[in-house]
Design a protein around this motif. Structure first.
Motif, PDB file in Angstrom:
ATOM      1  N   PRO A 144      38.414  27.436  42.824  1.00  9.36           N
ATOM      2  CA  PRO A 144      39.529  27.909  44.549  1.00  9.36           C
ATOM      3  C   PRO A 144      40.036  29.445  44.691  1.00  9.36           C
ATOM      4  O   PRO A 144      39.738  29.954  43.593  1.00  9.36           O
ATOM      5  N   PRO A 145      39.999  29.597  45.479  1.00 10.98           N
ATOM      6  CA  PRO A 145      39.596  31.513  46.033  1.00 10.98           C
ATOM      7  C   PRO A 145      40.955  32.036  45.365  1.00 10.98           C
ATOM      8  O   PRO A 145      40.106  33.064  45.223  1.00 10.98           O
ATOM      9  N   GLU A 146      41.582  31.831  44.482  1.00  9.93           N
ATOM     10  CA  GLU A 146      42.973  33.290  43.993  1.00  9.93           C
ATOM     11  C   GLU A 146      41.419  32.592  42.815  1.00  9.93           C
ATOM     12  O   GLU A 146      41.689  34.273  42.333  1.00  9.93           O
ATOM     13  N   LEU A 147      40.845  32.444  41.932  1.00  7.20           N
ATOM     14  CA  LEU A 147      40.545  32.513  40.688  1.00  7.20           C
ATOM     15  C   LEU A 147      38.769  32.625  41.112  1.00  7.20           C
ATOM     16  O   LEU A 147      38.458  33.891  40.676  1.00  7.20           O
ATOM     17  N   ALA A 148      38.073  32.410  42.578  1.00  9.32           N
ATOM     18  CA  ALA A 148      37.131  32.655  42.792  1.00  9.32           C
ATOM     19  C   ALA A 148      36.906  34.887  42.897  1.00  9.32           C
ATOM     20  O   ALA A 148      36.385  35.017  42.376  1.00  9.32           O
ATOM     21  N   ARG A 149      37.902  34.850  43.603  1.00  9.85           N
ATOM     22  CA  ARG A 149      38.291  36.368  43.816  1.00  9.85           C
ATOM     23  C   ARG A 149      38.517  37.195  42.156  1.00  9.85           C
ATOM     24  O   ARG A 149      38.182  37.857  42.143  1.00  9.85           O
ATOM     25  N   LEU A 150      39.185  36.167  41.281  1.00 15.17           N
ATOM     26  CA  LEU A 150      39.071  36.768  40.342  1.00 15.17           C
ATOM     27  C   LEU A 150      37.658  36.841  38.989  1.00 15.17           C
ATOM     28  O   LEU A 150      37.303  38.068  38.654  1.00 15.17           O
ATOM     29  N   LEU A 151      37.355  35.917  39.138  1.00 18.17           N
ATOM     30  CA  LEU A 151      35.548  35.807  38.672  1.00 18.17           C
ATOM     31  C   LEU A 151      35.191  36.066  39.470  1.00 18.17           C
ATOM     32  O   LEU A 151      34.196  37.175  38.716  1.00 18.17           O
ATOM     33  N   ALA A 152      35.003  37.239  40.372  1.00 23.39           N
ATOM     34  CA  ALA A 152      33.948  37.411  41.400  1.00 23.39           C
ATOM     35  C   ALA A 152      34.472  39.209  40.802  1.00 23.39           C
ATOM     36  O   ALA A 152      34.068  39.985  40.279  1.00 23.39           O
TER      37      ALA A 152
END
Length: 174
Positions: A144-152
């Motif tokens: 999901p967007p919030e986790l995707a930003r962290l993973l990026a």
């Protein structure tokens, strides 16, 4: 006459310091306050609000980072002369583990350093950072967007670490 100006080592050191500052600033966020008065980002989800798929993605990413942290620990223990160069990167990986979610797996993963010298061990760390970056990048496609930003962010940091470790391996005695 003495040579002045920017050296490669100075440029790499400055780049590493800037990258680490950016990574640590991005991974931080705890302002020291606790309890209800601590302000959360509007719309931020708590651990209870996460879907099972997100929890699974976080656990997998945390596992990758935990294994990487253990490899740093093993290399520093086997080759103490690398501690000065590896400690800031190892600490950033620890911050990533904390940012990815709760858990007490830092002490559970044990790895052995390779049979080569310090240079070979640092090269192995660089390869492990590249694999971690690839793993986090792959996971962010399903997140999901919030986790995707962290993973990026974590994947970008791993790529920067791989670059810095490659340079450090060239300077380290084989």
């Amino acid at each position: 006459m003495r040579r002045t100006g920017t050296t490669r080592r100075g440029a790499l050191t400055a780049t590493g310091a800037i990258a680490m500052g950016a990574v640590l600033a991005g991974c931080g966020g705890d302002d020291g306050r606790a309890g209800p008065e601590k302000s959360a980002r509007p719309g931020a989800r708590t651990a209870a609000d996460r879907s099972p798929a997100e929890v699974s993605l976080r656990a997998a990413a945390r596992s990758v980072s935990t294994a990487l942290f253990a490899q740093y620990e093993a290399v520093v223990a086997a080759h103490p002369e690398t501690a000065a160069g590896l400690t800031p990167l190892r600490d950033a990986v620890r911050a990533h583990i904390t940012a990815l979610g709760p858990g007490d797996t830092l002490g559970l993963v044990r790895t052995r350093p390779g049979t080569g010298g310090a240079g070979a061990a640092v090269r192995e760390l660089a390869a492990a950072e590249r694999r971690a970056a690839a793993s986090h990048t792959e996971a962010l496609m399903k997140a999901p967007p919030e986790l995707a930003r962290l993973l990026a962010s974590v994947a970008a940091a791993a790529s920067a670490h791989a670059y810095l470790l490659t340079a450090l391996a060239k300077e380290t005695k084989a």
